[in-house]
Design a protein around this motif. Sequence first.
Motif, short mmCIF file in Angstrom:
data_model
loop_
_atom_site.label_atom_id
_atom_site.label_comp_id
_atom_site.label_asym_id
_atom_site.label_seq_id
_atom_site.Cartn_x
_atom_site.Cartn_y
_atom_site.Cartn_z
N SER A 180 0.82 -1.22 0.00
CA SER A 180 0.00 0.00 0.00
C SER A 180 0.85 1.26 0.00
O SER A 180 0.31 2.36 -0.06
N GLU A 181 2.17 1.09 0.08
CA GLU A 181 3.14 2.18 0.12
C GLU A 181 2.99 3.06 1.36
O GLU A 181 3.39 4.23 1.35
N ASP A 182 2.40 2.51 2.42
CA ASP A 182 2.37 3.23 3.70
C ASP A 182 3.78 3.33 4.26
O ASP A 182 4.11 4.29 4.95
N ILE A 183 4.59 2.32 3.98
CA ILE A 183 6.02 2.36 4.30
C ILE A 183 6.75 2.35 2.97
O ILE A 183 6.55 1.45 2.15
N GLN B 34 14.59 4.89 8.04
CA GLN B 34 13.93 6.20 8.07
C GLN B 34 12.46 6.08 7.64
O GLN B 34 11.60 6.76 8.19
N SER B 35 12.15 5.21 6.67
CA SER B 35 10.78 5.01 6.24
C SER B 35 9.92 4.44 7.36
O SER B 35 8.76 4.84 7.53
N VAL B 36 10.49 3.53 8.13
CA VAL B 36 9.75 2.95 9.26
C VAL B 36 9.53 4.01 10.33
O VAL B 36 8.43 4.13 10.88
N GLU B 37 10.56 4.81 10.60
CA GLU B 37 10.43 5.87 11.60
C GLU B 37 9.39 6.90 11.18
O GLU B 37 8.59 7.36 12.00
N THR C 299 3.99 9.28 11.70
CA THR C 299 2.71 9.63 11.06
C THR C 299 1.56 8.94 11.77
O THR C 299 0.53 9.57 12.06
N GLN C 300 1.71 7.66 12.06
CA GLN C 300 0.63 6.91 12.70
C GLN C 300 0.38 7.38 14.13
O GLN C 300 -0.75 7.35 14.59
N SER C 301 1.40 7.82 14.82
CA SER C 301 1.23 8.27 16.20
C SER C 301 0.93 9.76 16.27
O SER C 301 0.78 10.31 17.35
N ARG C 302 0.87 10.40 15.11
CA ARG C 302 0.58 11.83 14.99
C ARG C 302 1.57 12.68 15.77
O ARG C 302 1.22 13.70 16.34
N LEU C 303 2.84 12.23 15.77
CA LEU C 303 3.87 12.98 16.45
C LEU C 303 4.53 14.02 15.55
O LEU C 303 5.29 14.85 16.02
#
Length: 66
Positions: A31-34, A48-51, A56-60
């Motif tokens: 899905s290209e989320d990562i 870096q892509s995982v970070e 993004t997912q934690s809205r930080l």
Amino acid sequence: MTHQSTEILTVKEVAEILMIGKNQVYDLLQSEDIKAFRIGRVWKIPRQSVEEYIMTQSRLKKEEPF
């Protein structure tokens, strides 16, 4: 010459970091989320892509002011 921002991870390592199954990692890659790339049949995933995905997912990430 391993620098954390340019470190390349495997699907198994990403699954361990995110505490999810490998199939879910493959779903995130498809899905290209990562963001990642493939060499042959093997996924290469920059740390870096995982970070960025985690941020993004934690809205930080810094959001626009109201």
